[in-house]
Design an enzyme around this catalytic site. Structure first.
Site, PDB file in Angstrom:
ATOM      1  CB  SER A   1      21.321  63.192  15.348  1.00  0.00           C
ATOM      2  OG  SER A   1      19.874  63.509  15.495  1.00  0.00           O
TER       3      SER A   1
ATOM      4  CB  SER B   1      21.045  66.992  17.350  1.00  0.00           C
ATOM      5  OG  SER B   1      21.000  65.490  17.871  1.00  0.00           O
TER       6      SER B   1
ATOM      7  CE  LYS C   1      23.717  64.653  20.006  1.00  0.00           C
ATOM      8  NZ  LYS C   1      22.972  63.786  19.225  1.00  0.00           N
TER       9      LYS C   1
END
Length: 374
Positions: free
Chosen positions: A149, A125, A68
């Protein structure tokens, strides 16, 4: 993959080369990665092969992964995975700035698209991580979950997203809402990831006596799309038929955690938010005194378009467990009439990750997740 590398039937270089080829083939459309490092990845793969030839036995030898893009919050997780033998291909997309519900993956080439339908978002996210795993670029990509997320993009992309108990893994979040984790293609890989991160053996999930479970479509406050609820509830029925759970009738009524989540994020002492948190903590303690797992839809809505969710609260079914700290997992439950994935969320008492993996593996066994037509 790791087993093949450790048996020296396949090299880490071969695995990484294949993953880079898949990335090259699909990411122009998908836009799951913001940056890639092919030369560095191949050099890391060569280093893994050399260490295996010398007799090393890293548990994730040669496994290609995405990380990420919020580097600071992911550094500890990435380092541990690399020491276990993983090879990083690149950074996966996250939202640009801080959109209210973190559902967009931004790249310089345009938004990250859902592998099932390009006009829909993969969720966020951890957007690029879920898209990359669903598209078969990597079997595992790191993420974090501060309001859903990991679980929301996993649900919308048809993969597995596990949020561990808050603070079991170090996360750079003063509010205490976020937990580090990963998106994986299978429950077994989720267990292996957790084994490496926590230095505990979660083994191969499955088997055991039926788990005492409670179902709630809305947690008592959320507005949930009827089809999302029906598909998730059908998955619960399959678990019950398979003997994996015994379903107990129980009314689940939490208060909307939004004021608590927002006050914690802002670092404010809000008496009203404190009373909501106390009521929900008491309700969840009573629930987990009677049952072992709470089952809900993972999301209240299907994946929305790139224009945003409108008035929908995509976090409604997930962020209560960031506030309470309970572990939760989203596992594929089926496809909607529009051909989009739906997730089933399972929540357990603090420290109950092994139980969640067992329930998730049972659903995976009776209802294998389809893969997007990429």
């Amino acid at each position: 993959m790791a087993a093949l590398v450790l048996r020296r039937e396949v090299s880490a270089v071969e695995l990484v080369t294949a993953a880079l080829a898949r990335l090259e083939a699909v990411d122009a459309r998908l836009r799951a990665f913001t940056r890639t490092w092919p030369e560095r990845a191949l050099e890391s793969a060569r280093a893994v092969d050399r260490s295996v030839a010398r007799g090393a036995r890293p548990p994730l030898a040669g496994v290609p992964i995405g990380v990420k893009a919020w580097a600071r919050s992911q550094a500890a997780q990435t380092g541990r995975l690399e020491r276990a033998g993983c090879v990083v291909l690149g950074s996966t997309s996250v939202p640009l700035g801080h959109t209210d519900w973190q559902t967009w993956g931004h790249t310089d080439r345009g938004p990250t698209v859902n592998p099932w339908r390009s006009d829909r978002t993969p969720g966020g996210s951890s957007a690029g991580s879920a898209a990359a795993v669903a598209a078969g670029i990597v079997p595992l990509a790191t993420g974090s979950d501060g309001a859903g997320s990991l679980r929301i993009p996993a649900a919308w992309c048809g993969v597995v997203g596990l949020k561990p108990t808050n603070r079991r893994l170090p996360a750079a979040d003063r509010a205490g809402l976020a937990a580090l984790g990963a998106v994986t293609g299978t429950v077994r890989d989720a267990a292996l990831h957790l084994s490496v991160m926590l230095d505990e053996d979660f083994g191969v999930p499955g088997g055991g006596r039926p788990v005492r479970a409670v179902w709630s479509a809305s947690l008592g406050f959320a507005g949930v799309d009827a089809e999302q609820a029906a598909i998730a509830r059908a998955a619960v029925g399959r678990l019950e038929e398979a003997g994996a759970i015994t379903l107990r009738p129980r009314d689940v009524r939490l208060l909307n955690p939004e004021p608590v989540w927002r006050s914690l994020r802002a670092g404010e002492a809000d008496p009203d938010a404190r009373s909501v948190r106390e009521a929900n903590d008491e309700g969840l303690a009573a629930l987990f005194g009677e049952a072992e797992v709470l089952l809900t839809p993972a999301t209240p809505t299907p994946p929305h378009g790139h224009q945003g969710p409108g008035e929908a609260m995509t976090v409604d079914l997930t962020w209560a467990f960031n506030v309470s700290g309970h572990p939760a997992v989203s596992v594929p439950a089926g496809l909607s009439a529009a051909g989009l994935p739906v997730g089933l969320q399972a929540v357990a008492a603090h420290g109950g990750e092994a139980l969640l993996l067992r329930v998730a593996a049972a659903l995976e066994a009776v209802a294998p997740a389809p893969r997007p037509p990429l």
